[in-house]
Write an enzyme that holds these catalytic residues in place. Structure first.
Site, mmCIF file in Angstrom:
data_model
loop_
_atom_site.group_PDB
_atom_site.id
_atom_site.type_symbol
_atom_site.label_atom_id
_atom_site.label_comp_id
_atom_site.label_asym_id
_atom_site.label_seq_id
_atom_site.Cartn_x
_atom_site.Cartn_y
_atom_site.Cartn_z
ATOM 1 N N ASP A 6 -6.197 1.626 -2.079
ATOM 2 C CA ASP A 6 -6.875 1.361 -0.809
ATOM 3 C C ASP A 6 -7.719 0.091 -0.871
ATOM 4 O OD1 ASP A 6 -5.706 3.648 0.188
ATOM 5 O OD2 ASP A 6 -7.566 4.806 0.310
ATOM 6 N N HIS A 31 0.833 -1.200 0.000
ATOM 7 C CA HIS A 31 0.000 0.000 0.000
ATOM 8 C C HIS A 31 0.872 1.256 0.000
ATOM 9 C CE1 HIS A 31 -2.762 3.018 1.919
ATOM 10 N NE2 HIS A 31 -3.545 2.546 0.964
#
Length: 154
Positions: A126, A75
Protein backbone atom coordinates in the site's frame (compact mmCIF):
# COMPACT_ATOMS: atom_id res chain seq x y z
CA UNK A 1 -48.22 -10.51 25.31
CA UNK A 2 -47.11 -14.10 25.90
CA UNK A 3 -44.13 -14.73 28.19
CA UNK A 4 -42.30 -16.45 25.31
CA UNK A 5 -42.60 -13.28 23.21
CA UNK A 6 -41.19 -11.22 26.07
CA UNK A 7 -38.23 -13.58 26.34
CA UNK A 8 -37.51 -13.25 22.61
CA UNK A 9 -37.82 -9.45 22.80
CA UNK A 10 -35.50 -9.35 25.81
CA UNK A 11 -32.97 -11.53 23.98
CA UNK A 12 -33.01 -9.24 20.94
CA UNK A 13 -32.55 -6.12 23.09
CA UNK A 14 -29.62 -7.64 25.00
CA UNK A 15 -28.02 -8.73 21.72
CA UNK A 16 -28.36 -5.25 20.24
CA UNK A 17 -26.89 -3.63 23.33
CA UNK A 18 -23.92 -5.98 23.21
CA UNK A 19 -23.36 -5.42 19.49
CA UNK A 20 -23.43 -1.65 19.94
CA UNK A 21 -20.37 -1.88 22.19
CA UNK A 22 -18.23 -3.79 19.67
CA UNK A 23 -15.75 -1.40 18.04
CA UNK A 24 -15.51 -1.53 14.25
CA UNK A 25 -12.71 -3.69 12.91
CA UNK A 26 -9.99 -1.64 11.23
CA UNK A 27 -9.43 -2.84 7.69
CA UNK A 28 -6.47 -2.77 5.35
CA UNK A 29 -8.66 -0.88 2.87
CA UNK A 30 -9.19 1.89 5.41
CA UNK A 31 -5.46 2.01 6.03
CA UNK A 32 -4.79 2.21 2.28
CA UNK A 33 -7.15 5.16 1.86
CA UNK A 34 -5.31 6.95 4.67
CA UNK A 35 -1.93 6.25 3.04
CA UNK A 36 -3.21 7.67 -0.26
CA UNK A 37 -4.33 10.85 1.51
CA UNK A 38 -0.99 11.05 3.32
CA UNK A 39 1.14 10.61 0.19
CA UNK A 40 -0.77 13.14 -1.90
CA UNK A 41 -1.21 15.44 1.11
CA UNK A 42 -4.97 15.45 0.79
CA UNK A 43 -5.13 16.61 -2.82
CA UNK A 44 -7.16 13.56 -3.89
CA UNK A 45 -9.47 11.13 -2.15
CA UNK A 46 -9.10 7.37 -2.50
CA UNK A 47 -12.45 7.53 -4.32
CA UNK A 48 -10.70 9.27 -7.23
CA UNK A 49 -8.70 6.08 -7.72
CA UNK A 50 -11.46 3.52 -7.11
CA UNK A 51 -12.60 3.37 -10.75
CA UNK A 52 -9.58 4.69 -12.60
CA UNK A 53 -8.19 2.96 -15.69
CA UNK A 54 -8.21 -0.80 -16.07
CA UNK A 55 -6.61 -1.80 -12.75
CA UNK A 56 -7.61 0.73 -10.07
CA UNK A 57 -10.49 -0.64 -8.05
CA UNK A 58 -11.85 -4.16 -7.98
CA UNK A 59 -10.27 -6.57 -10.43
CA UNK A 60 -8.13 -5.60 -13.38
CA UNK A 61 -7.39 -6.75 -16.90
CA UNK A 62 -5.91 -5.66 -20.18
CA UNK A 63 -3.17 -3.08 -20.51
CA UNK A 64 -2.79 -0.15 -18.10
CA UNK A 65 -3.99 3.09 -19.71
CA UNK A 66 -1.20 5.21 -18.16
CA UNK A 67 1.39 5.39 -15.38
CA UNK A 68 -1.22 5.83 -12.65
CA UNK A 69 -3.08 2.75 -13.82
CA UNK A 70 0.27 0.91 -13.87
CA UNK A 71 0.63 1.81 -10.17
CA UNK A 72 -2.63 -0.05 -9.57
CA UNK A 73 -1.49 -3.04 -11.63
CA UNK A 74 1.70 -3.28 -9.55
CA UNK A 75 -0.42 -2.98 -6.38
CA UNK A 76 -2.72 -5.78 -7.58
CA UNK A 77 0.31 -7.98 -8.27
CA UNK A 78 1.75 -7.17 -4.84
CA UNK A 79 -1.49 -8.26 -3.17
CA UNK A 80 -1.44 -11.40 -5.31
CA UNK A 81 1.99 -12.13 -3.86
CA UNK A 82 0.65 -11.42 -0.35
CA UNK A 83 -2.11 -13.98 -0.85
CA UNK A 84 0.58 -16.62 -1.48
CA UNK A 85 2.34 -15.93 1.83
CA UNK A 86 1.44 -18.49 4.52
CA UNK A 87 1.26 -15.61 7.03
CA UNK A 88 -1.45 -13.93 4.92
CA UNK A 89 -3.47 -17.04 4.09
CA UNK A 90 -6.64 -16.54 6.12
CA UNK A 91 -9.66 -18.73 5.56
CA UNK A 92 -12.21 -15.98 4.89
CA UNK A 93 -10.30 -12.74 4.72
CA UNK A 94 -6.87 -12.65 3.15
CA UNK A 95 -4.70 -9.58 2.95
CA UNK A 96 -7.49 -7.15 2.00
CA UNK A 97 -8.88 -7.21 5.52
CA UNK A 98 -5.68 -7.31 7.56
CA UNK A 99 -5.02 -4.01 9.36
CA UNK A 100 -1.47 -2.72 9.77
CA UNK A 101 0.38 0.03 11.61
CA UNK A 102 2.04 2.98 9.92
CA UNK A 103 3.02 6.59 10.48
CA UNK A 104 2.43 9.56 8.22
CA UNK A 105 4.54 12.67 8.58
CA UNK A 106 4.17 15.42 5.99
CA UNK A 107 3.64 13.03 3.10
CA UNK A 108 6.25 10.52 4.28
CA UNK A 109 4.86 7.06 5.05
CA UNK A 110 6.58 4.60 7.36
CA UNK A 111 5.32 1.08 8.01
CA UNK A 112 6.02 0.50 11.69
CA UNK A 113 8.04 -2.35 13.17
CA UNK A 114 5.14 -3.73 15.24
CA UNK A 115 3.45 -5.27 12.16
CA UNK A 116 3.46 -9.04 11.83
CA UNK A 117 4.83 -10.58 8.61
CA UNK A 118 1.58 -10.29 6.67
CA UNK A 119 0.75 -6.77 7.89
CA UNK A 120 4.28 -5.59 7.05
CA UNK A 121 4.02 -7.00 3.53
CA UNK A 122 0.58 -5.44 2.93
CA UNK A 123 1.67 -2.11 4.39
CA UNK A 124 4.61 -2.00 2.00
CA UNK A 125 2.34 -2.85 -0.95
CA UNK A 126 0.00 0.00 0.00
CA UNK A 127 2.85 2.40 0.81
CA UNK A 128 4.49 1.81 -2.58
CA UNK A 129 1.16 2.29 -4.38
CA UNK A 130 0.27 5.47 -2.48
CA UNK A 131 3.66 7.01 -3.28
CA UNK A 132 3.27 5.92 -6.91
CA UNK A 133 -0.21 7.53 -7.07
CA UNK A 134 1.15 10.78 -5.67
CA UNK A 135 3.89 10.89 -8.31
CA UNK A 136 1.73 9.97 -11.31
CA UNK A 137 -0.34 12.34 -13.42
CA UNK A 138 -4.10 12.01 -12.91
CA UNK A 139 -5.99 12.10 -16.21
CA UNK A 140 -9.70 12.79 -15.67
CA UNK A 141 -10.49 11.04 -18.97
CA UNK A 142 -9.32 7.74 -17.43
CA UNK A 143 -11.72 7.93 -14.49
CA UNK A 144 -14.46 5.34 -15.12
CA UNK A 145 -12.87 4.62 -18.49
CA UNK A 146 -14.35 1.11 -18.53
CA UNK A 147 -17.82 2.66 -18.71
CA UNK A 148 -16.85 5.32 -21.26
CA UNK A 149 -14.95 2.94 -23.54
CA UNK A 150 -16.42 -0.54 -23.17
CA UNK A 151 -13.61 -2.63 -24.73
CA UNK A 152 -10.56 -0.71 -23.53
CA UNK A 153 -9.52 -3.15 -20.79
CA UNK A 154 -9.75 -6.44 -22.65
Amino acid sequence: MHPAHLLVLLGVCVSLLGAARIPPLPLSLDDFSNLITCANRGSRSWLDYAHYGCFCGSGGSGTPVDDLDRCCQVHDNCFGDAEKLPACNYLFSGPYWNPYSYKCNEGEITCTDDNDECAAFICNCDRTAAICFAGATYNDENFMVTIKKKNICQ
